[in-house]
Design a protein around this motif. Structure first.
Motif: not given
Lengths: 306, 505
Positions: B141, B288, B165, B172, B168-169, B144-145, B498
C-alpha cells in the motif's frame, strides 16, 4: 635480513603507483556494474589499453597521446561487448570471458615488434608547495598526473552517483531496467555509455602499467590485475571509497612483500607473492558483511519488447 | 467542469500475429472518472501504453484539449499532463522514496525541496510518507502511495491507474477512492483500469468495455449490474462455480506456532502461525501481497524447513522434510509464480508434468524416467482441464497465462492430494478459466481433500472458502467461518488501513 633497506617514503610512494592501475580499472567496472552490466572482460580491455597506449606513445613520442589512445582502445574493445550484450542480447558472462581471451590475443598481435622498446617517460608532476611538505609531500604530491586523475575520477564517480541526476538514473537502470524503461529512460543507451566508460578506464589502467609502472611491453603483462579489479568491486560493495581503499591495500601489500623478499625475510617467496591477494580479499570480505548493495538487475539481459 | 479532455480516434496497434487494439475510439471528459474494462488480453494495457507514449499506434489519432496529441515517449506524455500509476510497480527497491519520485519527474527540484514537497502533498491527500525511507522496506500500500504522489506532484490533467486496488485492503481502497474523488472534483480526469466490477460501480462515471482489442460497448456503471458488465467483458454467459457440499472430516494438516525467517531480502518472516485444516474444507487465506504469502507457501511445500513439530500432516511431523517427501505423503503445492516457480518456462509440458508428478504418478523407476507414462499424464491434464495448446510437447512458456495456470493447478489436482496448497490460483487468468479452476478446487474438497487457498482476490475467497483468515506482516489472524463475514471485518483482519487517513482537502 636487513629491514633498513626499506625506505618508508619510497614504499608508500610505490604503493600508490601499484594501486593506480587497479583503481582505474575497478572504478570503471564499478560504473558498469552500477548500470546493471557485468563485464568480465576487464583483463582483456586492460591489456588492449596497455599495448595501444604503448604503441601510440612510442610512435608519437608523447605519453599523453598514448594514454588517450589507451582509453580509446579499451573503449573500442568494450564496444564489442556492448554490441554483443546490449543489441544481440548475448549472455554477459560468456561475452565478458570471450572479451578477455580476445583482448589477450589481440594485444600480443599488436605487440609484435614492441618487445624491448623503451617508451617515452611520463613527466612527473610535482604539486608546488604541497610537495615540499616533509614525508607527505614526496608520498602524495610528487606523482605523475595519472595518479591524481585516478583519485579525482574516484571522487567524481562517487559524487555523480550520489548527488547527480545522471547518477540516479544510472543506478535506477542497474536496479530495475524494466521500471526504468517504463518511466521512459533509454536503458540500452545508458548501459552502452557505462560500458564505454568502463572500457576507457580499464584501458588507461593498462597503459599505466606499460608506460609508467614497468615501463616496457611484455605479453600478458597485466598479470591478473583485471580479475582483481572485478573482485574488488564486489568486495567493496559497489562503493567508490572502498574500491580506493582496497586498491591501496592490494598495492601496499604487493610493494611490501617485494621489499620483504628483497630484504631476505625467512618466509617462502610463494607465500609472500600470494599475500596481497589473500589479505586484500580477506579484509574486504570482512568489510562487506552487508552484501545487500548489489544492483538488482546486475547481469540480467534487458529486452525492451516485454 | 465540462468538455472533452482526451479523444481517441480509431487507435490500432498490431503485434506480429496478434492485433492488440483494433479501431478503438472513446472520449474522456475533464474531471471524469472513466473506467476501462476488459479481461486479461483484451488490450487495456496496450491502449494505456499508447496514451502514455510507451507504444506507438499503427494508425489512429488522439486529440488532447483540442490539439493533436501523439507522444513519442513517456516524458512527452508527462509534459502534456498525463501521469500513470503502473500495475506492476515501476519502483526501485534499493532507492529511497524521494529518489524514486525524482526519477519519474521531468524537472525534479533539489532533493531537500522535493522531500518537503513530498511531505506536504502526501499529508494533504492523507497518504503519509517519509521521503527518506528505502522503498524495498515499504508495504504494498505504501509503495502505491509513492507512485500516486509521484503523479500528483506533476499536477496531472489525466491520471491513468492500472489495477490500483489489487494490492490494497478494503479500508485502503476506501481512502484511495476518497483521494481520487477529490482529484476528480479538482478537475483531474482519471482513466481507471480494473476488472473489479463493484469498485467500478462505486467510483466511475462512465465505462468503456474492451474485448479482444475492440470496443464492445460502454455503459454508466452506476446504472448497470456487475453481472451485465461481466457478460459484456466475456461475451457470453458466465458459469458460476457451485459446490456440491462434501462433509467436513478429520484434521489433515496442523501448523503449530510456525515461525520462520524469509529467505528473500525484502521478504516477511512468518511469526507464530497456528492453524488446522480438515478433510473436505477449503481454508482461504487473504491479505495484501508481501505479508508472508510466499513464505507460508514455501514452509508448507518444504522449500523452507521449519522447527520440528511445527507442521504435522495426518499425524506425521513433516517440518524437516523436503518437497519430495511431503509429496509422497500427500501434501502438494502450487506456487503463485507460474513461469519460473510452478513451471520451468523452457521445458515442455511433459517435462513439467514429470517435475512434480514423478513421485505420486510413478513416472520414474530406478532413476530412469518413463516418458510414455509421463506423456499420458500430461495429456490427461490437458484434456481434463481444457488447456489450450497444440500438444504436450510445447514449452510451458508458449502457453497463455490462463492456460498455463490451468495446467499447473490441474497437474496437482490430478495427483489426488490429501492436502493441496495453492497461492493465487487465478491471478491474471480470465473469468471463464478462473471459474473452471475454482470449480476444480471445490470438487477436490468435496472428494475429501483439505485445501489451503492463499489469494489476494477476496471475492474468490468468499466464493470458495469455508473458513477465512488473513496474513498481516507475517502473522495469521483468527480463523473465522467465511459465511457472514463483512467487508469491514475482513479489512480489519487484513490490518486495516495501515496508517492511511482520509484526504484533508
Amino acid at each position: 635480513m636487513d629491514f633498513s633497506s626499506i625506505n618508508p617514503v619510497l614504499l608508500l610512494a610505490s604503493l600508490i603507483v601499484a594501486a593506480t592501475p587497479l583503481l582505474l580499472a575497478a572504478i570503471g567496472e564499478l560504473v558498469v556494474e552500477k548500470a546493471g552490466v557485468l563485464n568480465l572482460g576487464v583483463e582483456g580491455m586492460m591489456i588492449t589499453g596497455a599495448i595501444c597506449g604503448f604503441a601510440i606513445a612510442v610512435n608519437t613520442g608523447s605519453p599523453v597521446v598514448g594514454l588517450l589512445a589507451a582509453a580509446v582502445g579499451g573503449a573500442v574493445l568494450s564496444m564489442l561487448f556492448a554490441l554483443l550484450t546490449q543489441y544481440a542480447l548475448a549472455n554477459q558472462v560468456a561475452s565478458g570471458l570471450a572479451l578477455t581471451l580476445f583482448g589477450l590475443g589481440l594485444s600480443s598481435l599488436i605487440g609484435q615488434g614492441y618487445q624491448g622498446v623503451k617508451p617515452p617517460s611520463f613527466p612527473r608532476f610535482d604539486i608546488p608547495v604541497l610537495s615540499d611538505i616533509p614525508f607527505i609531500g614526496p608520498v602524495l604530491f610528487t606523482q605523475d598526473f595519472i595518479v591524481y586523475l585516478a583519485f579525482f575520477l574516484t571522487l567524481g564517480v562517487w559524487a555523480v552517483l550520489k548527488y547527480s541526476r545522471a547518477g540516479l538514473i544510472l543506478r535506477a537502470v542497474g536496479e530495475s531496467h524494466d521500471a526504468a524503461h517504463a518511466l521512459g529512460y533509454k536503458v540500452v543507451r545508458i548501459r552502452v555509455l557505462a560500458i564505454l566508460f568502463g572500457g576507457a578506464c580499464a584501458g588507461m589502467g593498462g597503459a599505466y602499467i606499460s608506460l609508467i609502472r614497468v615501463p616496457q611491453w611484455t605479453e600478458g603483462m597485466t598479470a591478473g590485475i583485471g580479475w582483481i579489479a572485478l573482485a574488488l568491486v564486489v568486495f567493496a560493495s559497489w562503493k567508490p571509497w572502498r574500491v580506493l581503499l582496497g586498491a591501496c591495500l592490494f598495492g601496499g601489500i604487493n610493494v611490501l612483500q617485494l621489499n620483504l623478499q628483497a630484504a631476505g625475510i625467512a618466509i617462502p617467496v610463494e607465500i609472500l607473492a600470494m599475500s596481497p591477494y589473500v589479505i586484500t580479499i580477506v579484509v574486504l570480505v570482512i568489510m562487506s558483511a552487508d552484501r545487500s548493495n548489489a544492483p538488482a538487475s546486475l547481469g540480467k539481459v534487458f529486452h525492451a519488447g516485454s | 467542469m465540462t468538455g472533452t479532455l482526451l479523444k481517441l480516434n480509431g487507435l490500432t496497434k498490431a503485434y506480429p500475429g496478434v492485433v492488440a487494439n483494433n479501431n478503438v475510439s472513446f472520449e474522456i471528459g475533464k474531471g471524469e472518472v472513466h473506467a476501462l474494462l476488459g479481461e486479461n488480453g483484451a488490450g487495456k494495457s496496450t491502449l494505456v501504453k499508447m496514451i502514455y507514449g510507451l507504444v506507438k499506434p499503427n494508425s489512429g489519432s488522439m486529440v488532447m484539449n483540442g490539439e493533436d496529441y501523439a507522444p513519442v515517449k513517456p516524458s512527452a506524455a508527462r509534459q502534456a499532463g498525463v501521469a500513470m500509476v503502473f500495475q506492476h510497480f515501476s519502483l526501485f527497491d534499493a532507492l529511497n522514496v524521494a529518489e524514486n519520485i525524482a526519477l519519474g519527474m521531468e524537472n525534479p527540484p533539489k532533493m531537500r525541496d522535493l522531500a518537503a514537497r513530498i511531505k506536504e502533498v502526501s499529508e494533504t491527500y492523507g497518504l503519509p510518507l517519509d521521503p527518506f525511507r528505502t522503498v524495498g522496506d515499504l508495504s504494498a500500500g505504501e509503495r502505491q502511495r509513492v507512485e500516486i504522489i509521484r503523479c500528483l506532484l506533476q499536477d496531472p490533467k489525466l491520471l491513468i491507474m492500472d489495477e490500483p486496488t489489487s494490492v490494497l485492503t478494503p479500508q485502503e481502497v476506501d481512502i484511495l477512492f476518497e483521494t481520487l474523488r477529490k482529484l476528480s472534483a479538482e478537475g483531474t480526469a482519471i482513466l481507471y483500469i480494473s476488472h473489479k466490477l463493484e469498485e467500478i460501480r462505486t467510483l466511475c462515471d462512465n465505462a468503456t468495455i474492451l474485448r479482444l482489442g475492440e470496443v464492445v460497448g460502454d455503459c454508466v456503471p452506476r446504472e448497470t449490474t456487475a453481472r451485465d458488465m461481466a457478460e459484456m467483458m466475456v461475451g457470453s454467459k458466465l458459469h458460476v462455480p457451485e459446490r456440491t457440499g462434501g462433509d467436513i472430516g478429520p484434521v489433515l494438516l496442523e501448523l503449530n506456532d510456525l515461525s520462520v525467517a524469509s529467505p528473500a531480502e525484502f521478504g516477511t518472516a512468518l511469526k507464530g502461525i497456528s492453524m488446522e485444516v480438515r478433510s473436505g474444507e477449503i481454508l482461504g487465506i487473504g491479505g495484501v501481497a508481501g505479508n508472508g504469502q510466499d513464505e507460508l507457501l514455501g514452509a508448507l511445500s518444504g522449500e523452507l524447513l521449519t522447527k520440528a513439530g511445527t507442521i504435522v500432516l495426518e499425524g506425521d511431523d513433516v517440518s524437516q522434510m523436503g518437497p519430495v517427501g511431503r509429496r509422497k505423503l500427500g501434501l502438494l503445492t502450487a506456487p503463485e509464480e507460474r513461469l519460473g516457480h510452478a513451471a520451468a518456462p523452457d521445458m515442455s509440458l511433459i517435462e513439467n508434468a514429470v517435475l512434480t508428478g514423478s513421485v505420486r504418478e510413478g513416472l520414474e523407476k530406478n532413476g530412469f524416467l518413463k516418458w510414455g507414462k509421463a506423456r499420458n499424464f500430461a495429456e490427461t491434464i490437458i484434456e481434463k482441464f481444457d488447456v489450450r495448446t497444440p500438444g504436450p510437447g510445447n514449452a510451458a512458456r508458449s502457453l497463455s497465462g490462463g492456460n498455463l495456470q490451468k495446467f499447473v493447478i490441474g497437474r496437482e489436482v490430478l495427483q489426488r492430494p490429501d492436502v493441496l496448497v495453492v497461492n493465487q490460483p487465478t491471478w491474471g487468468v480470465d473469468a471463464a478459466a478462473a471459474a473452471d479452476i475454482r470449480q476444480s478446487l471445490l470438487d477436490l474438497a468435496a472428494a475429501g481433500a483439505a485445501i489451503i487457498c492463499i489469494s489476494q482476490d477476496l471475492d474468490e475467497l468468499m466464493e470458495i472458502s469455508d473458513h477465512f483468515a488473513a496474513l498481516n506482516e507475517g502473522r495469521l489472524s483468527d480463523i473465522r467461518p467465511s459465511k457472514g463475514l463483512t467487508v469491514d471485518e475482513i479489512g480489519l483482519m487484513m490490518g486495516g488501513a495501515h496508517g492511511m487517513e482520509v484526504a484533508h482537502v
